[in-house]
Design a protein around this motif. Sequence first.
Motif, PDB file in Angstrom:
ATOM      1  N   SER A 148      15.962   1.773   9.749  1.00  0.00           N
ATOM      2  CA  SER A 148      14.655   1.569  10.397  1.00  0.00           C
ATOM      3  C   SER A 148      13.612   2.536   9.822  1.00  0.00           C
ATOM      4  O   SER A 148      12.423   2.208   9.760  1.00  0.00           O
ATOM      5  N   VAL A 152       9.905   1.819   8.395  1.00  0.00           N
ATOM      6  CA  VAL A 152       8.650   2.508   8.749  1.00  0.00           C
ATOM      7  C   VAL A 152       7.983   3.023   7.462  1.00  0.00           C
ATOM      8  O   VAL A 152       6.754   2.982   7.331  1.00  0.00           O
ATOM      9  N   LEU A 155       5.905   0.322   5.881  1.00  0.00           N
ATOM     10  CA  LEU A 155       4.694   0.058   6.679  1.00  0.00           C
ATOM     11  C   LEU A 155       3.627   1.115   6.402  1.00  0.00           C
ATOM     12  O   LEU A 155       2.444   0.800   6.243  1.00  0.00           O
ATOM     13  N   MET A 156       4.038   2.390   6.338  1.00  0.00           N
ATOM     14  CA  MET A 156       3.078   3.471   6.116  1.00  0.00           C
ATOM     15  C   MET A 156       2.542   3.453   4.682  1.00  0.00           C
ATOM     16  O   MET A 156       1.351   3.689   4.460  1.00  0.00           O
ATOM     17  N   GLU A 158       2.292   0.876   2.610  1.00  0.00           N
ATOM     18  CA  GLU A 158       1.392  -0.260   2.383  1.00  0.00           C
ATOM     19  C   GLU A 158       0.069  -0.073   3.121  1.00  0.00           C
ATOM     20  O   GLU A 158      -1.003  -0.407   2.605  1.00  0.00           O
ATOM     21  N   ALA A 159       0.124   0.489   4.337  1.00  0.00           N
ATOM     22  CA  ALA A 159      -1.112   0.785   5.071  1.00  0.00           C
ATOM     23  C   ALA A 159      -1.937   1.834   4.314  1.00  0.00           C
ATOM     24  O   ALA A 159      -3.173   1.766   4.285  1.00  0.00           O
ATOM     25  N   ARG A 162      -3.699  -0.005   1.378  1.00  0.00           N
ATOM     26  CA  ARG A 162      -4.838  -0.828   1.837  1.00  0.00           C
ATOM     27  C   ARG A 162      -5.977   0.054   2.357  1.00  0.00           C
ATOM     28  O   ARG A 162      -7.152  -0.294   2.210  1.00  0.00           O
ATOM     29  N   LEU A 192      -3.163  -3.815  -5.789  1.00  0.00           N
ATOM     30  CA  LEU A 192      -2.956  -4.547  -4.524  1.00  0.00           C
ATOM     31  C   LEU A 192      -2.043  -5.756  -4.693  1.00  0.00           C
ATOM     32  O   LEU A 192      -1.347  -6.161  -3.752  1.00  0.00           O
ATOM     33  N   ARG A 199       5.800  -5.800   1.409  1.00  0.00           N
ATOM     34  CA  ARG A 199       5.873  -5.254   2.768  1.00  0.00           C
ATOM     35  C   ARG A 199       6.685  -6.194   3.669  1.00  0.00           C
ATOM     36  O   ARG A 199       7.617  -5.765   4.349  1.00  0.00           O
ATOM     37  N   ASP A 200       6.329  -7.473   3.664  1.00  0.00           N
ATOM     38  CA  ASP A 200       7.025  -8.442   4.513  1.00  0.00           C
ATOM     39  C   ASP A 200       8.507  -8.522   4.150  1.00  0.00           C
ATOM     40  O   ASP A 200       9.368  -8.586   5.018  1.00  0.00           O
ATOM     41  N   TYR A 203      10.328  -5.306   5.301  1.00  0.00           N
ATOM     42  CA  TYR A 203      10.352  -5.302   6.771  1.00  0.00           C
ATOM     43  C   TYR A 203      11.382  -6.313   7.291  1.00  0.00           C
ATOM     44  O   TYR A 203      12.203  -5.988   8.153  1.00  0.00           O
ATOM     45  N   VAL A 206      14.898  -5.147   6.739  1.00  0.00           N
ATOM     46  CA  VAL A 206      15.277  -4.099   7.706  1.00  0.00           C
ATOM     47  C   VAL A 206      15.584  -4.714   9.071  1.00  0.00           C
ATOM     48  O   VAL A 206      16.607  -4.391   9.689  1.00  0.00           O
ATOM     49  N   VAL A 207      14.725  -5.613   9.548  1.00  0.00           N
ATOM     50  CA  VAL A 207      14.934  -6.251  10.865  1.00  0.00           C
ATOM     51  C   VAL A 207      16.283  -6.964  10.891  1.00  0.00           C
ATOM     52  O   VAL A 207      17.017  -6.888  11.877  1.00  0.00           O
TER      53      VAL A 207
ATOM     54  N   LEU B 155      -5.363  -0.866  10.270  1.00  0.00           N
ATOM     55  CA  LEU B 155      -4.149  -0.757   9.444  1.00  0.00           C
ATOM     56  C   LEU B 155      -3.159   0.226  10.075  1.00  0.00           C
ATOM     57  O   LEU B 155      -1.952  -0.041  10.139  1.00  0.00           O
ATOM     58  N   SER B 163       6.110  -0.169  13.436  1.00  0.00           N
ATOM     59  CA  SER B 163       7.070   0.939  13.318  1.00  0.00           C
ATOM     60  C   SER B 163       7.779   1.172  14.639  1.00  0.00           C
ATOM     61  O   SER B 163       9.000   1.401  14.677  1.00  0.00           O
ATOM     62  N   TYR B 203      -9.360  -6.679   8.868  1.00  0.00           N
ATOM     63  CA  TYR B 203      -9.406  -6.186   7.489  1.00  0.00           C
ATOM     64  C   TYR B 203     -10.364  -7.034   6.638  1.00  0.00           C
ATOM     65  O   TYR B 203     -11.213  -6.505   5.932  1.00  0.00           O
TER      66      TYR B 203
END
Lengths: 210, 210
Positions: A148, A152, A155-156, A158-159, A162, A192, A199-200, A203, A206-207, B155, B163, B203
Amino acid sequence: MTERLIDKPVSQFLTELASSAPAPGGGSVAALSGALGAALVSMVCNLTVGKKRYADVEKDIKALLENSEGLRHKLADLLQADVQAYTAVSQAMKMPRATDEEKAARAEVMQQALKKATEVPLQIAEACVEVIALCQPAAEKGNKNAVSDAGVAILMAEAGLRSAALNILINLGWIEDQRFTAEKQRQLDTLLEGKPAVRDQVYDYVVEKL
Amino acid sequence: MTERLIDKPVSQFLTELASSAPAPGGGSVAALSGALGAALVSMVCNLTVGKKRYADVEKDIKALLENSEGLRHKLADLLQADVQAYTAVSQAMKMPRATDEEKAARAEVMQQALKKATEVPLQIAEACVEVIALCQPAAEKGNKNAVSDAGVAILMAEAGLRSAALNILINLGWIEDQRFTAEKQRQLDTLLEGKPAVRDQVYDYVVEKL
């Protein structure tokens, strides 16, 4: 010498961010977000190295860890660099503009400061892209109990990418050198490209493992 | 009393995150990410209030600011709460399990700790959803020069939500009380619903304004 932002308590960072002071702002958050992603990759690696169960991936994990730690420190430095670059823009804006000479001098300093304030988030974006590349291997090869955290991390990172992009775009809007803006826009587009899909992908991986 | 994580320097937070220590981990980052989003909404509001040009939205912006500041402090507290909840799980895992009685006692403490370690990220997710709701109005009504900061806010808030979701899911996998897990899964699904679309919407709105 003023204290580096990164050496201030987290709570104070948040308070200064929330204030109307010109910096820290979104650019610093972009760097911090990337650094948090890198630190989480390092955490996954540190929970994996030296464990018998993961002996066959030990070499790969150590290489990942070296990369993630390098990027964590780079992004921490870029956080400070962004504050300095943005402060320079802010100071240029306060230059006098009563006469034509003053106006021209101010415009010149301003354009240089804006270019610098574009270069720094571009470096943040580049480093975030490098962090993004570490997340899938960390999720796949790292300690399963920390999967997990690899999620995270993506997610961080990629954020962070952006967020850096938004800071590049807002500065490009004020820069008059069209050759510079076209080149930076092209570099940003390349950075980009395809990253929301990565990301998807990480994620969802992981899920599925949770 | 040990020092709160939020009172430590940002650089030390990153170093402790990167280490193999059980906490801080992804749950703390979820709370921090949400707090960064809330702080950026506050920044946009603080750059707007008291400005003649934005006098007609002054009341709305002040209401936004009150919400964002409340959420920033709530998420900072949840960061600490997550560390405590995760530390409790970690301690339960170290309980002796030589006899059947010890095994039963350990399992009981463990299940309680895991439930608590699920409740905290659920509260983090709820607070992040509230931050997400503030970002579009901040982008639309706030100071135009800070619109990119509203973009970074969405974001960070959405990354914080996702997360937190990963931290909820990893704990649910270890909880035996099926009624509890079904209820928490349902609550989480409701919180996540439609949020990636809101992220894209805010965004894209911000990019268009840059």
